[in-house]
Design an enzyme around this catalytic site. Structure first.
Site, PDB file in Angstrom:
ATOM      1  N   ARG A   1       0.097  -9.587  13.281  1.00 33.49           N
ATOM      2  CA  ARG A   1      -0.511  -8.489  12.512  1.00 33.49           C
ATOM      3  C   ARG A   1      -1.411  -9.038  11.404  1.00 33.49           C
ATOM      4  NH1 ARG A   1       4.629  -5.580  10.641  1.00 33.49           N
ATOM      5  NH2 ARG A   1       3.255  -4.151   9.524  1.00 33.49           N
TER       6      ARG A   1
ATOM      7  N   ARG B   1      11.550  -6.484   4.658  1.00 33.60           N
ATOM      8  CA  ARG B   1      11.327  -5.058   4.412  1.00 33.60           C
ATOM      9  C   ARG B   1      12.300  -4.213   5.238  1.00 33.60           C
ATOM     10  NH1 ARG B   1       5.415  -2.470   5.085  1.00 33.60           N
ATOM     11  NH2 ARG B   1       5.699  -2.836   7.318  1.00 33.60           N
TER      12      ARG B   1
ATOM     13  N   ARG C   1      -9.370   0.531  10.083  1.00 38.30           N
ATOM     14  CA  ARG C   1      -8.926  -0.846  10.296  1.00 38.30           C
ATOM     15  C   ARG C   1      -9.955  -1.662  11.062  1.00 38.30           C
ATOM     16  NH1 ARG C   1      -3.102   0.054   9.631  1.00 38.30           N
ATOM     17  NH2 ARG C   1      -1.800  -1.643  10.188  1.00 38.30           N
TER      18      ARG C   1
ATOM     19  N   LYS D   1       0.833  -1.217   0.000  1.00 36.57           N
ATOM     20  CA  LYS D   1       0.000   0.000   0.000  1.00 36.57           C
ATOM     21  C   LYS D   1       0.865   1.263   0.000  1.00 36.57           C
ATOM     22  CE  LYS D   1      -2.384  -0.996   3.782  1.00 36.57           C
ATOM     23  NZ  LYS D   1      -1.751  -2.269   4.180  1.00 36.57           N
TER      24      LYS D   1
HETATM   25  P1  AMP Z   1       1.154   0.021   9.630  1.00 35.08           P
HETATM   26  O1  AMP Z   1       2.328   0.900   9.411  1.00 35.08           O
HETATM   27  O2  AMP Z   1      -0.063   0.460   8.865  1.00 35.08           O
HETATM   28  O3  AMP Z   1       1.472  -1.449   9.390  1.00 35.08           O
HETATM   29  O4  AMP Z   1       0.750   0.147  11.183  1.00 35.08           O
HETATM   30  C1  AMP Z   1       1.655  -0.225  12.202  1.00 35.08           C
HETATM   31  C2  AMP Z   1       0.918  -0.388  13.520  1.00 35.08           C
HETATM   32  O5  AMP Z   1       0.316   0.855  13.895  1.00 35.08           O
HETATM   33  C3  AMP Z   1      -0.229  -1.391  13.492  1.00 35.08           C
HETATM   34  O6  AMP Z   1       0.184  -2.718  13.698  1.00 35.08           O
HETATM   35  C4  AMP Z   1      -1.088  -0.869  14.659  1.00 35.08           C
HETATM   36  O7  AMP Z   1      -0.528  -1.216  15.899  1.00 35.08           O
HETATM   37  C5  AMP Z   1      -0.952   0.645  14.505  1.00 35.08           C
HETATM   38  N1  AMP Z   1      -2.002   1.214  13.620  1.00 35.08           N
HETATM   39  C6  AMP Z   1      -1.838   1.830  12.413  1.00 35.08           C
HETATM   40  N2  AMP Z   1      -3.015   2.234  11.895  1.00 35.08           N
HETATM   41  C7  AMP Z   1      -3.969   1.861  12.792  1.00 35.08           C
HETATM   42  C8  AMP Z   1      -5.383   1.970  12.834  1.00 35.08           C
HETATM   43  N3  AMP Z   1      -6.089   2.541  11.834  1.00 35.08           N
HETATM   44  N4  AMP Z   1      -6.027   1.468  13.925  1.00 35.08           N
HETATM   45  C9  AMP Z   1      -5.361   0.893  14.941  1.00 35.08           C
HETATM   46  N5  AMP Z   1      -4.020   0.740  14.958  1.00 35.08           N
HETATM   47  C10 AMP Z   1      -3.317   1.216  13.897  1.00 35.08           C
END
Ligand code: AMP
Length: 216
Positions: free
Chosen positions: A171, A127, A88, A13
């Protein structure tokens, strides 16, 4: 144009968001990047988010919704935006429906990037992310020109603390349980567009561009 990018962690993404925002002149809003920024700055929100992020769990909805609400009111999002990593949960999607209404805006499309689960683990554990600008690389498929250094800004590349195999698996499980139901939520609204996220970065982007060109 206002878009949501849905898809599991590691689907690409962030990489695709960069191209979309450049070509359609809109701003990317990644909740993950924003939370990492808060952690780096040591804000209250950053401190609260830390334990959830390190375990690969979701940060509580109320914190995320407040963060999105204050962010989207900023002038830089007036021309449109691409939400990456938000919503999410169904609760976040419902809160966003309310917010976008309040702002007098409409959502144009929800892009659903699809990649088989087995491939995601390999992608995420290989990554590397730039500490300074957040650009991501893959050690094998999309390596930087110089090992450990970001091509764009010269920043140091590191492995995110949640990109280890155990946290990655959690995750992905959290995605299946809490985020995947959103696909149906947006299908019912007639807004979901499915994209095959396998193959070359530029081929995936061509598929996305074709969909978006019909939206403008
Ligand atoms: P990402 O960089 O999108 O993979 O997000 C990394 C981490 O940030 C996730 O595993 C969650 O712990 C937190 N996070 C990011 N976006 C959200 C969201 N919309 N709702 C809840 N937690 C989030």
């Amino acid at each position: 144009m206002r878009l949501i990018f849905l898809g599991p962690p590691g689907a690409g993404k962030g990489t695709q968001a960069e191209f979309i925002c450049r070509d359609f002149n809109i701003k990317q809003l990644s909740t993950g990047d924003l939370l990492r920024y808060h952690r780096k700055e040591g804000t209250e929100l950053g401190k609260k988010a830390q334990e959830f992020m390190d375990k690969g769990e979701l940060v509580p909805d109320s914190l995320i919704i407040d963060m999105i609400r204050s962010e989207l009111k900023k002038p830089e999002y007036q021309n449109g935006y691409l939400l990456d990593g938000f919503p999410r949960t169904i609760a976040q999607a419902e809160a966003f429906d309310k917010l976008i209404n309040e702002l007098g805006q409409t959502l144009n499309a929800v892009l659903v990037l699809e990649v088989p689960t087995e491939e995601l683990v390999t992608r995420l554990t290989a990554r590397r992310t730039c500490r300074v600008c957040g650009k991501t690389y893959h050690l094998v498929y999309n390596p930087p020109k110089q090992e450990g250094i970001c091509d764009v800004c010269g920043g140091e590349l590191y492995q995110r603390s949640d990109d280890n195999e155990e946290t990655v698996r959690n995750r992905l499980a959290v995605y299946e349980k809490q985020t995947k139901p959103l696909i149906e939520y947006y299908e019912l609204k007639g807004l979901a567009y499915h994209i095959d996220g396998k193959g070359k970065i530029e081929d995936i982007y061509s598929r996305i561009k074709e969909i978006l060109q019909n939206k403008t």
